[in-house]
Design a protein around this motif. Structure first.
Motif, PDB file in Angstrom:
ATOM      1  N   ARG A  68      -9.348 -19.812  99.986  1.00  0.00           N
ATOM      2  CA  ARG A  68      -9.314 -18.368 100.242  1.00  0.00           C
ATOM      3  C   ARG A  68      -9.885 -17.610  99.045  1.00  0.00           C
ATOM      4  O   ARG A  68     -10.654 -16.656  99.203  1.00  0.00           O
ATOM      5  CB  ARG A  68      -7.880 -17.922 100.509  1.00  0.00           C
ATOM      6  CG  ARG A  68      -7.751 -16.422 100.805  1.00  0.00           C
ATOM      7  CD  ARG A  68      -6.302 -15.977 100.702  1.00  0.00           C
ATOM      8  NE  ARG A  68      -5.480 -16.599 101.706  1.00  0.00           N
ATOM      9  CZ  ARG A  68      -5.295 -16.097 102.933  1.00  0.00           C
ATOM     10  NH1 ARG A  68      -5.891 -14.961 103.269  1.00  0.00           N
ATOM     11  NH2 ARG A  68      -4.529 -16.727 103.798  1.00  0.00           N
ATOM     12  N   THR A  69      -9.520 -18.040  97.854  1.00  0.00           N
ATOM     13  CA  THR A  69      -9.986 -17.380  96.630  1.00  0.00           C
ATOM     14  C   THR A  69     -11.432 -17.737  96.302  1.00  0.00           C
ATOM     15  O   THR A  69     -12.245 -16.880  95.973  1.00  0.00           O
ATOM     16  CB  THR A  69      -9.075 -17.780  95.451  1.00  0.00           C
ATOM     17  OG1 THR A  69      -7.725 -17.481  95.778  1.00  0.00           O
ATOM     18  CG2 THR A  69      -9.478 -17.045  94.190  1.00  0.00           C
ATOM     19  N   LYS A  70     -11.738 -19.015  96.430  1.00  0.00           N
ATOM     20  CA  LYS A  70     -13.036 -19.530  95.990  1.00  0.00           C
ATOM     21  C   LYS A  70     -14.162 -19.256  96.983  1.00  0.00           C
ATOM     22  O   LYS A  70     -15.292 -18.926  96.589  1.00  0.00           O
ATOM     23  CB  LYS A  70     -12.906 -21.039  95.745  1.00  0.00           C
ATOM     24  CG  LYS A  70     -14.097 -21.701  95.076  1.00  0.00           C
ATOM     25  CD  LYS A  70     -13.758 -23.164  94.782  1.00  0.00           C
ATOM     26  CE  LYS A  70     -14.914 -23.887  94.139  1.00  0.00           C
ATOM     27  NZ  LYS A  70     -14.592 -25.317  93.855  1.00  0.00           N
ATOM     28  N   TYR A  71     -13.865 -19.391  98.289  1.00  0.00           N
ATOM     29  CA  TYR A  71     -14.907 -19.271  99.310  1.00  0.00           C
ATOM     30  C   TYR A  71     -14.676 -18.122 100.298  1.00  0.00           C
ATOM     31  O   TYR A  71     -15.463 -17.938 101.227  1.00  0.00           O
ATOM     32  CB  TYR A  71     -15.008 -20.575 100.119  1.00  0.00           C
ATOM     33  CG  TYR A  71     -15.377 -21.773  99.288  1.00  0.00           C
ATOM     34  CD1 TYR A  71     -16.686 -22.005  98.870  1.00  0.00           C
ATOM     35  CD2 TYR A  71     -14.394 -22.701  98.927  1.00  0.00           C
ATOM     36  CE1 TYR A  71     -17.005 -23.129  98.119  1.00  0.00           C
ATOM     37  CE2 TYR A  71     -14.704 -23.824  98.170  1.00  0.00           C
ATOM     38  CZ  TYR A  71     -16.016 -24.028  97.773  1.00  0.00           C
ATOM     39  OH  TYR A  71     -16.338 -25.133  97.025  1.00  0.00           O
ATOM     40  N   LYS A  72     -13.582 -17.371 100.107  1.00  0.00           N
ATOM     41  CA  LYS A  72     -13.228 -16.277 101.014  1.00  0.00           C
ATOM     42  C   LYS A  72     -13.029 -16.779 102.456  1.00  0.00           C
ATOM     43  O   LYS A  72     -13.422 -16.139 103.429  1.00  0.00           O
ATOM     44  CB  LYS A  72     -14.300 -15.171 100.998  1.00  0.00           C
ATOM     45  CG  LYS A  72     -14.719 -14.697  99.622  1.00  0.00           C
ATOM     46  CD  LYS A  72     -13.540 -14.139  98.853  1.00  0.00           C
ATOM     47  CE  LYS A  72     -13.981 -13.647  97.462  1.00  0.00           C
ATOM     48  NZ  LYS A  72     -12.834 -13.264  96.615  1.00  0.00           N
ATOM     49  N   LEU A  73     -12.412 -17.943 102.593  1.00  0.00           N
ATOM     50  CA  LEU A  73     -12.172 -18.538 103.909  1.00  0.00           C
ATOM     51  C   LEU A  73     -10.684 -18.524 104.225  1.00  0.00           C
ATOM     52  O   LEU A  73      -9.869 -18.924 103.392  1.00  0.00           O
ATOM     53  CB  LEU A  73     -12.673 -19.990 103.938  1.00  0.00           C
ATOM     54  CG  LEU A  73     -14.173 -20.216 103.745  1.00  0.00           C
ATOM     55  CD1 LEU A  73     -14.465 -21.702 103.686  1.00  0.00           C
ATOM     56  CD2 LEU A  73     -14.978 -19.556 104.859  1.00  0.00           C
ATOM     57  N   ASN A  74     -10.350 -18.080 105.434  1.00  0.00           N
ATOM     58  CA  ASN A  74      -8.949 -18.111 105.875  1.00  0.00           C
ATOM     59  C   ASN A  74      -8.768 -19.338 106.774  1.00  0.00           C
ATOM     60  O   ASN A  74      -8.932 -19.270 107.993  1.00  0.00           O
ATOM     61  CB  ASN A  74      -8.598 -16.825 106.627  1.00  0.00           C
ATOM     62  CG  ASN A  74      -7.098 -16.704 106.856  1.00  0.00           C
ATOM     63  OD1 ASN A  74      -6.366 -17.690 106.774  1.00  0.00           O
ATOM     64  ND2 ASN A  74      -6.642 -15.502 107.146  1.00  0.00           N
ATOM     65  N   VAL A  75      -8.441 -20.458 106.157  1.00  0.00           N
ATOM     66  CA  VAL A  75      -8.400 -21.743 106.857  1.00  0.00           C
ATOM     67  C   VAL A  75      -7.372 -21.747 107.974  1.00  0.00           C
ATOM     68  O   VAL A  75      -7.616 -22.280 109.065  1.00  0.00           O
ATOM     69  CB  VAL A  75      -8.100 -22.879 105.858  1.00  0.00           C
ATOM     70  CG1 VAL A  75      -8.038 -24.224 106.577  1.00  0.00           C
ATOM     71  CG2 VAL A  75      -9.150 -22.895 104.756  1.00  0.00           C
ATOM     72  N   LYS A  76      -6.219 -21.153 107.763  1.00  0.00           N
ATOM     73  CA  LYS A  76      -5.121 -21.265 108.720  1.00  0.00           C
ATOM     74  C   LYS A  76      -5.339 -20.472 109.997  1.00  0.00           C
ATOM     75  O   LYS A  76      -4.566 -20.585 110.945  1.00  0.00           O
ATOM     76  CB  LYS A  76      -3.807 -20.864 108.051  1.00  0.00           C
ATOM     77  CG  LYS A  76      -3.420 -21.830 106.945  1.00  0.00           C
ATOM     78  CD  LYS A  76      -2.010 -21.662 106.477  1.00  0.00           C
ATOM     79  CE  LYS A  76      -1.643 -22.745 105.459  1.00  0.00           C
ATOM     80  NZ  LYS A  76      -0.258 -22.630 104.992  1.00  0.00           N
ATOM     81  N   GLU A  77      -6.403 -19.676 110.043  1.00  0.00           N
ATOM     82  CA  GLU A  77      -6.729 -18.966 111.268  1.00  0.00           C
ATOM     83  C   GLU A  77      -7.709 -19.742 112.135  1.00  0.00           C
ATOM     84  O   GLU A  77      -8.037 -19.324 113.241  1.00  0.00           O
ATOM     85  CB  GLU A  77      -7.315 -17.582 110.945  1.00  0.00           C
ATOM     86  CG  GLU A  77      -6.279 -16.596 110.419  1.00  0.00           C
ATOM     87  CD  GLU A  77      -6.859 -15.212 110.242  1.00  0.00           C
ATOM     88  OE1 GLU A  77      -8.093 -15.059 110.427  1.00  0.00           O
ATOM     89  OE2 GLU A  77      -6.090 -14.294 109.917  1.00  0.00           O
ATOM     90  N   ASN A  78      -8.175 -20.886 111.633  1.00  0.00           N
ATOM     91  CA  ASN A  78      -9.129 -21.710 112.371  1.00  0.00           C
ATOM     92  C   ASN A  78      -8.508 -23.089 112.622  1.00  0.00           C
ATOM     93  O   ASN A  78      -8.444 -23.923 111.711  1.00  0.00           O
ATOM     94  CB  ASN A  78     -10.426 -21.852 111.555  1.00  0.00           C
ATOM     95  CG  ASN A  78     -11.526 -22.550 112.334  1.00  0.00           C
ATOM     96  OD1 ASN A  78     -11.296 -23.561 112.995  1.00  0.00           O
ATOM     97  ND2 ASN A  78     -12.741 -22.016 112.239  1.00  0.00           N
ATOM     98  N   PRO A  79      -8.019 -23.346 113.837  1.00  0.00           N
ATOM     99  CA  PRO A  79      -7.318 -24.599 114.120  1.00  0.00           C
ATOM    100  C   PRO A  79      -8.132 -25.852 113.804  1.00  0.00           C
ATOM    101  O   PRO A  79      -7.607 -26.819 113.263  1.00  0.00           O
ATOM    102  CB  PRO A  79      -7.008 -24.515 115.619  1.00  0.00           C
ATOM    103  CG  PRO A  79      -6.992 -23.057 115.926  1.00  0.00           C
ATOM    104  CD  PRO A  79      -8.021 -22.461 115.019  1.00  0.00           C
ATOM    105  N   ARG A  80      -9.441 -25.841 114.123  1.00  0.00           N
ATOM    106  CA  ARG A  80     -10.257 -27.027 113.874  1.00  0.00           C
ATOM    107  C   ARG A  80     -10.418 -27.277 112.379  1.00  0.00           C
ATOM    108  O   ARG A  80     -10.311 -28.413 111.906  1.00  0.00           O
ATOM    109  CB  ARG A  80     -11.626 -26.883 114.538  1.00  0.00           C
ATOM    110  CG  ARG A  80     -11.600 -27.081 116.043  1.00  0.00           C
ATOM    111  CD  ARG A  80     -13.002 -27.080 116.641  1.00  0.00           C
ATOM    112  NE  ARG A  80     -12.970 -27.378 118.057  1.00  0.00           N
ATOM    113  CZ  ARG A  80     -12.734 -26.489 119.009  1.00  0.00           C
ATOM    114  NH1 ARG A  80     -12.507 -25.221 118.676  1.00  0.00           N
ATOM    115  NH2 ARG A  80     -12.708 -26.842 120.280  1.00  0.00           N
TER     116      ARG A  80
END
Length: 621
Positions: free
Chosen positions: A228-240
């Motif tokens: 989330r900090t490094k790549y601005k990705l919200n992993v837990k919102e994407n099940p795959r």
């Protein structure tokens, strides 16, 4: 057939899929590629959903973690929503497990070349009455006769002890062995005493909320926050993406068990076409999981206290389960006992092997070394009833924690009318289940004696081979006058049992050891959900028929495809010298047309269409 109830189900594949059949094991490991491509329709991690209400806090917590959808069944239990044959369907957990077991039955029969009817299924030692009954219902739906529900640690102990040739004789001091099982989602400890041909469980403790998946979750949470900090990705919102991260974290965890240096975590095209990378070492991992590691020792200490043993009384410590491979977990166990731990058992297959051995012991078809097993009751059980003499209720603990099982007791009541007995777990805070009630049982056909006195009612209660509590039967002891005697002293028609309990001031209750009481006129409240079982069996039958039809359709389609490939190979091989180039090109073109039809208009045709197409090819070629 011995069955280990697994955590994961390899896809909802129209229905069914992990077993042991005497000498071979099929472990049902999760297929991550399948989960990633079919997230909401691939079921896994449903074992601990058995026997729980949809509103159960544990179920609500699990809902947030599972990629597939849970829904409330009409009876309030948990259902799983899946897409089956292009329509949304809701299946009970018992039906899902029934599908799994039915597939395993089919697989076993195919491998053994003979029908399979009997099985032994393992369950966690902390499973309550409701959870065990749910698993039994699943076995019934699958058409299996479950000879025994076996506690997992007891199965491990059997797998350990039955092969030992050097166990102490029966008259000698037993060999005490500790079994520690930390698997995917639970942690269990059992202490067993071994003599030649004999196994007795002394104590069992558990932490149902710590296992390998919790260590994976700690890593997933860490890397999710980092990404989330490094790549601005919200992993837990994407099940795959979340499932892929779980997969990589589990791999990393295993690598850290064998290597203490920095290890990379790299995932290509993780989210939004971005590649992500990070690293971690064992020291960081142990610091991250410090709270989890602190929960390893308490169950060990509790088991030793309950068994009333000292460290010097322990012969060895056997560990099984994937999570016991974590070095810090091993270290915690070893440090507690001040002894090296043993890994002689197969960490992944010990439970399943124990079930297979127990099934062979219970089956008359196999000759197995005599080996008696005495298990324990995991929670104390109390009976409550309405008092006859004053307002209020009476109650008595009939089975204490770690009481030997299976076991029967006879309880004597003095009543003038039918009455109810309510069974519940004595200490609800010790049970990882929100409802302490086990069931209510009605004792019928009770009336006063001919002289107006209370009738003596003997009620037999039992914890059976499956670990299920029941009021097995009840009998009324009538008074009779003995003819030919000079006095008219009333006597019981049944001789009194050897009292081993206490008199209860409210109901003159006595707890006796079972002396073989006659059949009863008791009516036990049905605790299983017959509608679920019947619906499950009906659905299983329909789905098995649908599977058969679908298999036949696919076989017919594959036969056309195989004919095309086979004939094409022959055109370039054995037929090449005997056919002109013009005819070869013509036939090749016809084969390509058939192949294109298979992947376009012929993609989803009835079985007869494929059979007609195959016949047409054979005639033309």
């Amino acid at each position: 057939m011995g069955l280990e109830l697994e955590e994961n189900f390899k896809g909802f594949l129209s229905g069914w899929s992990s077993i042991v059949c005497m000498s071979w094991v099929i472990k049902n490991k999760i297929s991550f590629p399948q989960i990633v491509t079919n997230v909401k329709n691939t079921l896994h991690g449903f074992k601990k959903l058995h026997g729980r209400a949809f509103e159960d806090p544990y179920i609500q917590a699990e809902r947030a973690k599972l990629p597939y959808e849970l829904q409330k069944m009409p009876n309030g239990s948990v259902g799983v929503k899946v897409r089956y044959l292009d329509e949304e369907r809701l299946f009970a957990i018992e039906q899902i497990t029934g599908m799994l077991l039915a597939k395993l039955k089919e697989t076993s029969e195919s491998a053994l070349k003979k029908p399979v009817a009997d099985c032994v299924i393992s369950v966690p030692s902390f499973f309550t009455d409701a959870e065990r009954r749910s698993v039994m219902a699943a076995a019934q739906i699958a058409g299996l006769n479950c000879l025994k529900l076996m506690n997992e640690t007891t199965a491990v102990a059997l797998a350990y002890g039955i092969y030992k040739q050097d166990l102490p004789a029966l008259e000698e001091k037993p060999r005490n062995v500790v079994f520690v099982d930390m698997g995917h989602s639970a942690y269990q400890v059992s202490i067993c005493a071994f003599n030649k041909g004999k196994l007795k469980v002394l104590a069992t403790t558990f932490d149902p909320f710590i296992g390998g998946r919790n260590f994976d979750e700690a890593l997933v949470d860490y890397f999710s926050e980092e990404f989330r900090t490094k790549y601005k990705l919200n992993v837990k919102e994407n099940p795959r993406a979340l499932l892929r991260l779980y997969q990589e974290c589990e791999k990393l965890k295993k690598l850290m068990s064998a290597n203490a240096s920095d290890l990379p975590l790299n995932i290509e095209c993780f989210m939004n076409d971005l590649d992500v990378s990070s690293k971690m070492n064992r020291a960081q991992f142990e610091q991250l999981c410090a709270a989890l590691l602190s929960r390893v020792e308490p169950p060990l200490r509790a088991a030793m206290d309950q068994a009333k043993l000292q460290r010097e009384d322990i012969y060895s410590i056997e560990i099984v389960g994937g999570a016991t491979r974590i070095p810090a977990v091993k270290e915690q166990i070893s440090n507690f006992f001040c002894k090296e731990i043993s890994t002689t058992l197969n960490a992944d297959e010990a439970v399943a092997r124990g079930c297979a051995l127990q099934c062979a012991i219970l089956s008359p078809a196999f000759k197995v070394r005599e080996f008696s097993i005495t298990d324990v009751v995991p929670y104390s059980v109390t009976l409550r009833w309405k008092s006859s003499y004053e307002e209020g209720t009476g109650e008595c603990e009939v089975f204490s924690k770690n009481h030997a099982a299976p076991f029967s007791k006879v309880i004597t009541f003095h009543k003038k009318e039918p009455f109810d007995l309510e069974a519940y777990y004595t200490h609800p805070h010790e049970v990882p289940y929100p409802d302490s009630r086990i069931g209510r049982f009605t004792i019928q056909n009770v009336g006063p004696q001919h002289d107006g006195d209370n009738s003596k009612v003997k009620v037999k209660v039992r914890v059976n081979i499956h670990g299920l509590f029941s009021v097995a039967n009840a009998s009324v002891i009538e008074k009779q006058n003995i003819e030919g005697d000079h006095n008219d002293t009333p006597m019981d028609t049944e001789s009194s049992s050897k009292n081993q309990g206490r008199d209860d001031e409210l109901d003159k209750m006595q707890v006796d050891q079972d002396e073989g009481i006659q059949k009863s006129q008791a009516e036990q409240q049905n605790q299983g959900d017959e509608e679920t079982e019947n619906a499950g069996s009906e659905a299983k039958g329909k789905m098995m028929m649908q599977d058969k039809l679908e298999k036949e359709r696919n076989d017919a389609k594959n036969a056309v495809e195989e004919y095309v490939y086979d004939f094409r190979d022959k055109l370039c091989g054995v037929f090449e010298k005997f056919i002109t180039e013009e005819d070869s090109n013509k036939l090749t073109l016809m084969l390509e047309d058939t192949e294109n039809w298979l992947y376009e208009d012929g993609e989803d045709q009835p079985k007869q269409v494929y059979m007609d197409k195959l016949q047409e090819l054979r005639v033309r070629f």
